[in-house]
Design an enzyme around this catalytic site. Structure first.
Site, mmCIF file in Angstrom:
data_model
loop_
_atom_site.group_PDB
_atom_site.id
_atom_site.type_symbol
_atom_site.label_atom_id
_atom_site.label_comp_id
_atom_site.label_asym_id
_atom_site.label_seq_id
_atom_site.Cartn_x
_atom_site.Cartn_y
_atom_site.Cartn_z
ATOM 1 N N GLU A 275 0.816 -1.225 0.000
ATOM 2 C CA GLU A 275 0.000 0.000 0.000
ATOM 3 C C GLU A 275 0.847 1.271 0.000
ATOM 4 O O GLU A 275 0.550 2.232 0.702
ATOM 5 C CB GLU A 275 -0.961 -0.006 1.198
ATOM 6 C CG GLU A 275 -1.961 -1.151 1.153
ATOM 7 C CD GLU A 275 -2.823 -1.257 2.394
ATOM 8 O OE1 GLU A 275 -2.475 -0.631 3.428
ATOM 9 O OE2 GLU A 275 -3.834 -1.973 2.362
ATOM 10 N N GLU B 10 -4.216 -8.665 -2.163
ATOM 11 C CA GLU B 10 -4.947 -8.589 -0.890
ATOM 12 C C GLU B 10 -6.328 -8.025 -1.158
ATOM 13 O O GLU B 10 -6.462 -6.992 -1.825
ATOM 14 C CB GLU B 10 -4.203 -7.725 0.133
ATOM 15 C CG GLU B 10 -4.863 -7.721 1.517
ATOM 16 C CD GLU B 10 -4.114 -6.856 2.526
ATOM 17 O OE1 GLU B 10 -2.877 -7.000 2.629
ATOM 18 O OE2 GLU B 10 -4.755 -6.031 3.186
#
Length: 507
Positions: A198, A316
Site C-alpha cells: 500500500e 490482498e
C-alpha cells in the site's frame, strides 16, 4: 464429440407466487479460452497485526498475527493441507515496519508495540527473529503451502520534509539480502517476493514515487537473480501491492524495465469501512458488485501495454477495510461477493487472487479463535478443486441477479460453472439444450435456515462441520441425471461440472 458452445435457459420462479417465469438465455463459448489463471489461483494472507489491533471498539485479530499464531493447531494445519497446495501471502499493512534479525545484531528484538506517535498505523517497528522464521517455514513445509513473502520496502528511506506521507531515498536491500541468504541456507522454498504494501499512488500511511519504486523493483529483481541463479527455481518478483492509480501504475510499469516484474499486484477494498451497515446490501447488489470490473480491466490493459511478460494479481482483498465487515464478512452472505470477485478477476486475466485473511479479523476464512472454517473457506476450496485455469466466455440476457462464470474443469474432461443467485425471491432452473450422457456433478451451497447471515453453510442440504477427529469434511457432489434441469435455490451458490461437454478450449 467436441462442442464449441453451449446454450441453455434459466427460468426465474418466484418463491412467493409462481405466477410467471422469466427465461434467461446463457451462452458459453467453448472454442477458445478468453483468459488463464494460475493453477493455484486461490490465495490467502497471513498478516502481521498484533492482538491489540482494534477498529470500531472491536479487536478481532486475537492471536492470529504472524508473531502469535499457533502453528501447531491441527485444524489450521488440515485446513491448509486440504488445498494441496494453498498459496499463502505473508504480509499486510505492517510489513514495511518489519526488520529481520538474521545476524542477531538487533538489540531487544521484539514484536510490534502500540505507539501513539511517530510510527505508521500506531505500532512500533517489529523484529522477526530466525526462530520464528524457522517455525513459520516448518508450517509452510508441513502443509505444502506455496509462499509469497512481503518484504519491507521502507527500510533505508526517510520521510520527505516537504511532502506529506512521501518517503524518499533508495530501498536498503541489505536486510532483505540477509533474510534471503538465511532462507536459502535452510532450504526453505519461497515462490515469490513482493516489495512493499500500500505504498503506491496516494498510499495509505506512506507512499513512494512511481519511478523510485520501479528502481527499487529492479534492485530486488537483481538480488533475487543473484541469490537464486537457477531460473527454474527462481522466485517471482511482485509489486507494488497497493491500490490502483492509473497515472502511477503506468509510470511505474513503463519505468520498471523488461522482465523485472513477474506479477503486478494490487489490492481491493471497495465495500467501505468494516462498520458500514450497508455492506450486507452491497454484497447482494449486482450493480454495485460490477463497478469494480473497470479496475480489473484497467490493470490488465496496463500490463498488456507496459509489461506483457507479467501478469495481474490481486495480492490482498478483504472487501471491507479496517478488519472486515463486523456482521457480514464471516457469514454466508459474504460468499456472494467473494466468489463473484474470483469469477470477475479470472475473466480479466488475473493470475492469482489473495483473500484477506486465512485467519484474523472479521473477514477470515477460519474462525480467529477456534480455526473452524467459515462459509467462504468451503467456497474457496470448491473453486480450487472444481474450476480449472482456462476461463471461458459466458454471456446471458435477463436478470442481473444471476452471476455465472465458467472454466474448463479442474480435472479434464469437461466444463465447470459457478452460479451465484443474489436474489432472495427466485429459484433458477437452467434448461440445457446440450444433453449429455454422463451425470452432472453438482455442489449446492446454502445458508442454514435460509439465513444469509448464518456462519453455517450446507452442501447439498448437509451442514459442513468438522468430524469428531477434526477433519475437514469431504466435499462430495450430487450426481444428477443430465436430462434433469439444474435447480438453484434463492440466495445460494452452485458449482456444476458437465464432464461430457468437450470444449475445444479445454483440450
Amino acid at each position: 464429440m467436441n462442442f464449441k458452445s453451449i446454450t441453455f435457459f434459466v427460468v426465474f420462479l418466484s418463491c412467493l407466487l409462481v405466477s410467471k417465469a422469466e427465461k434467461v438465455e446463457v451462452v458459453v463459448e467453448g472454442a477458445t479460452p478468453i483468459a488463464q489463471t494460475d493453477e493455484d489461483f486461490i490465495c490467502v494472507t497471513l498478516d502481521w497485526w498484533p492482538t491489540n489491533k482494534c477498529d470500531y471498539d472491536q479487536c478481532p485479530w486475537g492471536q492470529a498475527g504472524l508473531f502469535n499464531l499457533d502453528l501447531k493447531n491441527k485444524i489450521l494445519e488440515k485446513a491448509v493441507k486440504a488445498f494441496h497446495p494453498l498459496r499463502i501471502r505473508v504480509g499486510g499493512s505492517l510489513q514495511d515496519q518489519v526488520v529481520y534479525n538474521v545476524r542477531n545484531n538487533i538489540e531487544n528484538c521484539q514484536p510490534f508495540q502500540k505507539q501513539d506517535k511517530g510510527f505508521l498505523f500506531g505500532f512500533s517497528i517489529g523484529c522477526l527473529d530466525m526462530k520464528r522464521w524457522d517455525e513459520l517455514n516448518e508450517f509452510f513445509n508441513q502443509t505444502r503451502a506455496k509462499v509469497t513473502f512481503g518484504l519491507n520496502a521502507l527500510i533505508g528511506r526517510k520521510e520527505s520534509e516537504t511532502e506529506k506521507n512521501l518517503w524518499v531515498g533508495d530501498w536498503y536491500s541489505h536486510n532483505a539480502r540477509d533474510l534471503l541468504s538465511y532462507t536459502i541456507s535452510k532450504g526453505y522454498k519461497i515462490d515469490s517476493y513482493e516489495l512493499g504494501n500500500e505504498l503506491c499512488g496516494l498510499g495509505v500511511s506512506a507512499r513512494i514515487e512511481a519511478k523510485q519504486y520501479a528502481k527499487d523493483m529492479a534492485a530486488l529483481k537483481n538480488l533475487v537473480k543473484e541469490m537464486y541463479p537457477n531460473p527454474k527455481t527462481q522466485p517471482k518478483v511482485l509489486g507494488p501491492g497497493g491500490f490502483y492509480d492509473k497515472k502511477w501504475f503506468d509510470t511505474f510499469l513503463d519505468a520498471s524495465g523488461h522482465d523485472v516484474i513477474d506479477g503486478v499486484t494490487h489490492q481491493i477494498y471497495y465495500l467501505g469501512p468494516g462498520n458500514n451497515p450497508d455492506v450486507v446490501r452491497r454484497v447482494q447488489d449486482p450493480f454495485f458488485l460490477t463497478q469494480i470490473a473497470q479496475t480489473f480491466k484497467d490493470v490488465s490493459n496496463a500490463i498488456v501495454k507496459f509489461a506483457p511478460w507479467s501478469g495481474a494479481w490481486v495480492s490482498e482483498s478483504g472487501g471491507a477495510y479496517n478488519s472486515g465487515g463486523q456482521l457480514v464478512s464471516y457469514t454466508f452472505a459474504f460468499g456472494f461477493w467473494y466468489l463473484d470477485q474470483l469469477g470477475m478477476t479470472s475473466v480479466y486475466s488475473h493470475k492469482v487472487y489473495c483473500r484477506q485473511a486465512l485467519t484474523g479479523g472479521n473477514y477470515a476464512l477460519l474462525n480467529t479463535t477456534t480455526f473452524v472454517p467459515n462459509p467462504d473457506y468451503y467456497g474457496a476450496l470448491l473453486w480450487h478443486r472444481v474450476m480449472g485455469s482456462k476461463v471461458l466466455s459466458v454471456t446471458h440476457k435477463g436478470s442481473p441477479y444471476l452471476r455465472v462464470y465458467s472454466h474448463c474443469a479442474k480435472k479434464e474432461p469437461g466444463v465447470s460453472f459457478v452460479f451465484i443467485n443474489l436474489s432472495k425471491n427466485t429459484h433458477l432452473t437452467p434448461n440445457f439444450e446440450f444433453k449429455g450422457h454422463k451425470k452432472r456433478e453438482e455442489y449446492h451451497l446454502t445458508p442454514k435456515d435460509g439465513n444469509i447471515l448464518s456462519s453455517i453453510v450446507l452442501l447439498n442440504g448437509t451442514p459442513l462441520e468438522l468430524s469428531d477427529s477434526l477433519e475437514i469434511p469431504e466435499l462430495k457432489p450430487k450426481l444428477v441425471d443430465s436430462l434433469k434441469p439444474i435447480s438453484i435455490a434463492a440466495h445460494s451458490i452452485a458449482f456444476v461440472t458437465i464432464r461430457d461437454f468437450n470444449a475445444p478450449a479445454c483440450s
